[in-house]
Design a protein around this motif. Structure first.
Motif, PDB file in Angstrom:
ATOM      1  N   TRP A   5     143.886  81.417  80.101  1.00 39.48           N
ATOM      2  CA  TRP A   5     144.407  82.349  78.767  1.00 39.48           C
ATOM      3  C   TRP A   5     145.158  81.625  78.067  1.00 39.48           C
ATOM      4  N   LYS A   6     146.087  80.678  78.607  1.00 37.70           N
ATOM      5  CA  LYS A   6     147.068  80.087  77.751  1.00 37.70           C
ATOM      6  C   LYS A   6     146.459  79.034  76.770  1.00 37.70           C
ATOM      7  N   LYS A   7     145.316  78.376  77.458  1.00 42.87           N
ATOM      8  CA  LYS A   7     144.492  77.329  76.664  1.00 42.87           C
ATOM      9  C   LYS A   7     143.840  78.016  75.466  1.00 42.87           C
ATOM     10  N   THR A   8     143.359  79.259  75.828  1.00 40.64           N
ATOM     11  CA  THR A   8     142.671  80.044  74.639  1.00 40.64           C
ATOM     12  C   THR A   8     143.589  80.253  73.694  1.00 40.64           C
ATOM     13  N   PHE A   9     144.755  80.809  73.756  1.00 43.07           N
ATOM     14  CA  PHE A   9     145.858  81.094  72.711  1.00 43.07           C
ATOM     15  C   PHE A   9     146.170  79.766  72.080  1.00 43.07           C
ATOM     16  N   ALA A  10     146.212  78.745  72.758  1.00 47.17           N
ATOM     17  CA  ALA A  10     146.860  77.426  72.094  1.00 47.17           C
ATOM     18  C   ALA A  10     145.526  76.999  71.299  1.00 47.17           C
ATOM     19  N   LEU A  11     144.413  77.196  71.295  1.00 51.82           N
ATOM     20  CA  LEU A  11     143.563  76.772  70.509  1.00 51.82           C
ATOM     21  C   LEU A  11     143.268  77.864  69.413  1.00 51.82           C
ATOM     22  N   ILE A  12     143.376  79.087  69.620  1.00 51.47           N
ATOM     23  CA  ILE A  12     143.477  80.207  68.509  1.00 51.47           C
ATOM     24  C   ILE A  12     144.711  80.002  67.494  1.00 51.47           C
ATOM     25  N   PHE A  13     145.843  79.727  68.166  1.00 53.72           N
ATOM     26  CA  PHE A  13     146.968  79.697  67.500  1.00 53.72           C
ATOM     27  C   PHE A  13     147.192  78.625  66.644  1.00 53.72           C
ATOM     28  N   SER A  14     146.658  77.348  67.037  1.00 54.27           N
ATOM     29  CA  SER A  14     146.511  76.033  66.447  1.00 54.27           C
ATOM     30  C   SER A  14     145.673  76.511  65.078  1.00 54.27           C
ATOM     31  N   GLY A  15     144.546  77.117  65.282  1.00 58.43           N
ATOM     32  CA  GLY A  15     143.673  77.405  63.778  1.00 58.43           C
ATOM     33  C   GLY A  15     144.598  78.338  62.748  1.00 58.43           C
ATOM     34  N   GLN A  16     145.146  79.288  63.528  1.00 59.39           N
ATOM     35  CA  GLN A  16     145.986  80.252  62.827  1.00 59.39           C
ATOM     36  C   GLN A  16     147.261  79.776  62.050  1.00 59.39           C
ATOM     37  N   LEU A  17     147.737  78.836  62.688  1.00 59.58           N
ATOM     38  CA  LEU A  17     148.808  78.008  61.925  1.00 59.58           C
ATOM     39  C   LEU A  17     148.599  77.483  60.625  1.00 59.58           C
ATOM     40  N   PHE A  18     147.398  76.753  60.666  1.00 58.90           N
ATOM     41  CA  PHE A  18     146.819  76.351  59.558  1.00 58.90           C
ATOM     42  C   PHE A  18     146.848  77.265  58.357  1.00 58.90           C
ATOM     43  N   SER A  19     146.144  78.530  58.710  1.00 58.92           N
ATOM     44  CA  SER A  19     145.569  79.839  58.062  1.00 58.92           C
ATOM     45  C   SER A  19     146.771  80.351  57.276  1.00 58.92           C
TER      46      SER A  19
END
Length: 414
Positions: A5-19
């Motif tokens: 679940w941490k890996k999933t959030f790392a991936l999603i949050f990295s994209g959200q950071l750009f957005s």
């Protein structure tokens, strides 16, 4: 599985950071552009209303669709829509100077798409993170938003000054595309819909969400308090650039510095919240945050025109207090309801709290024009402090009542 679940959030949050970063650049650049070209609080208030009204009007109904639709696809579609209309406004600014009406229309459309994206994302979080980690995840999310608040205004004013507002809007398109790519690479389990003998009607699903919402009395009380707080606080982010320009006589880079220091404060607050986790009750964090924000607003309302550095420091302290409100508030919502109905509840709560924004903006415009910005800062601070104490007292009474009811049940059983 524990770390997945941490890996999933790392991936999603990295994209959200750009957005979120590029959105922050756009928001600050548009507000500064309107500030510099009109110097009108009324224009800023109308722009703020355009950004809030769709979420207020559509909010109570969006949740029904969110609980029917795939939340991941909803987020992708919403981000894509925001990117498309950012592109349209960017092209217009690149080739000319659009009218205020056209800008307001684009802001309305972007806000409509955001009204789907934000609750869909919040409703998806409990599907990916363990329940006991929701406050910590909220801290991470606040950290992402804080980083964007620091870099967004600085980068936004730099690109705006060096090129044009159109280029800033083109970067927002790029940020949305990155966020969607990261979402495509992740898997979010869709919650099972409630079992019903026949296809449920829109009204029955809406009613079910409303009934679930009002049954959780602490959430109802918290939402009422948040709405009161919102009337006082929501106009402030729109007024910060005007405060920098009109009261202190500073330019765009100084205005972006205020936003950046506010964001640094939010990062520090978010880090502290993620470290503390659930050591205190969520409502304790919320009340502390409200009192802290209120005190800084009161101080800003009385400082002189020569105290710009103090204004920057107070803005940073205000930012530090903000995550202790936003994070625990959302964690309380996510714990209180089942994932299958969470979209409806979050959209309802969001619309109720956002309803305070247009009220605050509608009040702030004429008051600021007549009495000055410091008047609004001062009295909004007083209202925020009183809201914090009100919520503390009410939750304490509610807790005492629950203890008495529990003791009465034990005595009856004996």
């Amino acid at each position: 599985m524990k770390q997945q679940w941490k890996k999933t959030f790392a991936l999603i949050f990295s994209g959200q950071l750009f957005s979120i970063l590029t959105t922050s650049m756009v928001q600050f650049s548009i507000i500064w552009h309107l500030t510099a070209t009109t110097e009108s609080a009324i224009v800023l208030m109308i722009a703020g209303l355009a950004g809030f009204l769709p979420q207020v009007i559509l909010g109570p109904f969006i949740g029904v669709w969110l609980d029917r639709w795939n939340r991941k696809k909803t987020m992708i579609a919403a981000d894509g829509t925001i990117a498309l209309f950012s592109l349209a406004l960017g092209i217009y600014y690149y080739v000319g100077d659009p009218s205020l009406v056209f800008v307001y229309v684009i802001l309305l459309i972007r806000s409509t798409a955001s009204s789907f994206h934000a609750p869909a994302f919040q409703a998806a979080i409990p599907l990916m993170a363990p329940e006991d980690q929701l406050t910590r995840v909220a801290g991470w999310q606040q950290m992402i938003q804080s980083v964007s608040m620091i870099a967004g205004p600085v980068l936004g004013i730099a690109v705006y000054s060096a090129t044009s507002l159109g280029i800033v809007l083109f970067l927002d398109v790029f940020g949305a595309l990155i966020a969607n790519l990261m979402l495509l690479l992740t898997k979010i389990h869709q919650p099972k819909a409630e079992a019903t003998p026949s296809a449920p009607s829109f009204y029955s699903e809406f009613k079910l969400g409303w009934q679930a919402f009002i049954q959780a009395k602490p959430i109802v009380l918290l939402t009422i308090g948040t709405a009161i707080f919102g009337i006082a606080f929501m106009p402030l982010p729109t007024l910060f650039p005007l405060m920098t320009l009109s009261h202190f006589g500073r330019g765009g880079y100084n205005a972006s510095m205020v936003e950046a220091l506010f964001g640094i404060g939010m990062i520090l607050g978010a880090i502290l919240l993620s470290m503390l986790g659930s050591r205190l009750k969520d409502i304790a964090y919320i009340c502390i945050s409200l009192v802290g924000i209120g005190l800084t607003c009161v101080a800003i309302g009385v400082i002189s025109q020569e105290s710009f550095i103090l204004f920057v420091i107070l803005s940073s302290v205000m930012g530090m207090a903000a995550p202790f409100f936003n994070g625990p508030y959302m964690a309380m919502l996510q714990r209180a309801y089942e994932p299958a109905i969470l979209g409806r509840v979050i959209s309802l709560v969001t619309s109720v709290t956002l309803l305070s924004a247009p009220i605050g903006l509608a009040l702030a415009g004429p008051i600021v024009n007549k009495f000055g910005m410091q008047t609004w800062f001062f009295w909004s601070g007083i209202a925020t402090i009183l809201t914090g104490f009100f919520m503390y007292v009410q939750f304490k009474r509610m807790h005492a009542s629950e203890r008495l009811d529990s003791l009465g049940s034990v005595n009856q059983s004996l």
